[in-house]
Design an enzyme around this catalytic site. Structure first.
Site, PDB file in Angstrom:
ATOM      1  N   ALA A  52       1.171 -30.421 -19.075  1.00  0.00           N
ATOM      2  CA  ALA A  52       1.237 -31.805 -18.605  1.00  0.00           C
ATOM      3  C   ALA A  52       0.968 -32.837 -19.706  1.00  0.00           C
ATOM      4  CB  ALA A  52       0.272 -31.994 -17.433  1.00  0.00           C
ATOM      5  N   ARG A  90      10.631 -33.813 -15.050  1.00  0.00           N
ATOM      6  CA  ARG A  90       9.742 -32.891 -14.337  1.00  0.00           C
ATOM      7  C   ARG A  90       9.014 -33.677 -13.257  1.00  0.00           C
ATOM      8  NH1 ARG A  90       8.192 -28.164 -17.202  1.00  0.00           N
ATOM      9  NH2 ARG A  90       7.331 -27.465 -15.210  1.00  0.00           N
ATOM     10  N   ASP A 239      -1.884 -30.092 -13.433  1.00  0.00           N
ATOM     11  CA  ASP A 239      -0.727 -30.958 -13.643  1.00  0.00           C
ATOM     12  C   ASP A 239      -0.805 -32.223 -12.809  1.00  0.00           C
ATOM     13  OD1 ASP A 239       1.697 -29.479 -15.275  1.00  0.00           O
ATOM     14  OD2 ASP A 239       0.281 -28.080 -14.380  1.00  0.00           O
TER      15      ASP A 239
END
Length: 368
Positions: A52, A90, A239
């Site tokens: 992340a 993402r 994340d």
């Protein structure tokens, strides 16, 4: 504490981004030159760069690449379009949206300028990069302090949360590095982490590079190791962390946390404050990315599953706050996390002025 020499993200003076291709590790050390925002977004999607914090850093530099390509006074639409592309790369890692919002704020400040504010955007991206390393070093010491309450012990980690996944040192792996240097950790058990094998290819490689004793284990051996009393702490990254302390992390983390609770193993989540998303009330509202079926049906070019079989390949799962003993961020430790503790901690952080409007706009509610 020395900073690892591993450099997965590097801005080059000639105006391009160099990424260590993590798909090739550990047998090959390949780098990829990225010269556009589209290229940065594709590198994120294709897992050239992952983790992340590293995704957020790469996206920030991607905005700089977009600004470099703009000509004349009508530069803003091109940079804004690049932010849209990067934000869609993402859906789960909130650091991506946090970093892009930081860059968007720079654009807003310079919106009336005749040329794209490349210098200001580059400084913002470099600040994000530098700050992540500083935060990781701080979190490493805070997490090590938690471990110091017990006798030196072995720990388990999942996926890769080290220098490769961040601006340097690492989050969960940063805690392990710091604790090892203080004599608080005797051994590390790294889960292989299917299907991309980040534990095998990346975490085991990082620890081996630094001489930290590590055993690589098949994912499904975790409960056996815990049952044998060989693990004192499960230490993982995140994340996205919801306002109530629920944590989205690499698939398999939920099962590990359940096993840890049963066997009396403590669970530590380590992530910078940019990973918290106070606009998400609980883990139920966190979008879960799914990836290509081929990641399960093939090993390289070899077919390992029946043709046209149904595939479920989620990248993340959500661990309830009730299974977590402590969340460590750069501003402190939230023990037994809940909504009140999360809000209280995040309100003290420098980044409280940074909202996650981009995630609300661009994340995919129905993962593909």
């Amino acid at each position: 504490m020395s900073v690892p020499s591993i450099t997965p993200i590097r801005w080059c003076d000639d105006g391009h981004l160099e990424l260590l291709d993590q798909r090739a590790l550990p047998d090959r050390h390949l780098t990829l030159d990225v010269t556009s925002a589209d290229g940065a977004a594709e590198a994120i999607r294709a897992m050239v760069v992952r983790g992340a914090p590293a995704i957020g850093i790469t996206a920030a530099y991607g905005v700089v690449l977009a600004a470099l390509k703009q000509r004349g006074s009508d530069w803003q639409p091109g940079v804004e379009a690049a932010i849209t592309i990067l934000a869609a790369s993402r859906p789960t890692a909130v650091n991506l949206f946090w970093a892009l919002e930081r860059m968007h704020q720079v654009i807003a400040i310079h919106r009336h300028e005749e040329v794209a504010p490349v210098t200001a955007l580059l400084e913002a991206a470099r600040t994000i990069h530098r700050q992540d390393l500083d935060d990781n070093l701080t979190m490493g010491e805070l997490g090590a302090d938690l471990i110091s309450r017990e006798a030196p012990c072995a720990v388990m980690t999942h996926c890769n949360t080290g220098a490769l996944a961040t601006g340097g040192h690492g989050t969960a792996l940063g805690v392990i590095r710091s604790a090892w240097s203080r004599g608080l950790i005797t051994h590390v058990h790294a889960n292989e982490t299917r299907p991309w094998l980040q534990g095998a290819r990346l975490t085991a490689w990082e620890l081996d590079q630094e001489g930290i004793p590590v055993t690589l284990a098949v994912d499904s051996a975790a409960s056996l190791l815990m049952a044998q009393g060989k693990v004192g702490w499960l230490i993982v990254g995140a994340d996205r962390i919801a306002a109530n302390g629920d944590v989205a992390n690499k698939i398999g983390t939920l099962a590990l946390a359940v096993q840890a609770r049963y066997f009396g193993v403590k669970v530590m989540v380590v992530a910078p404050s940019s990973t918290f998303d106070l606009e998400v009330a609980s883990g139920d509202a966190i979008p879960i990315e799914t990836r290509d079926a081929r990641e399960l049906t093939h090993q390289g070019e070899r077919v390992v599953a029946p043709e046209k079989i149904n595939i479920y390949n989620p990248v993340f799962d959500v661990t309830p706050a009730s299974l977590i003993d402590a969340i460590v961020c750069e501003r402190g430790v939230i023990e037994h996390p809940d909504h009140a503790g999360v809000v209280r901690m995040i309100e003290t952080c420098r980044g409280t002025e940074v909202c996650h409007n981009l995630s609300r706009t661009y994340e995919r509610k129905d993962p593909e």
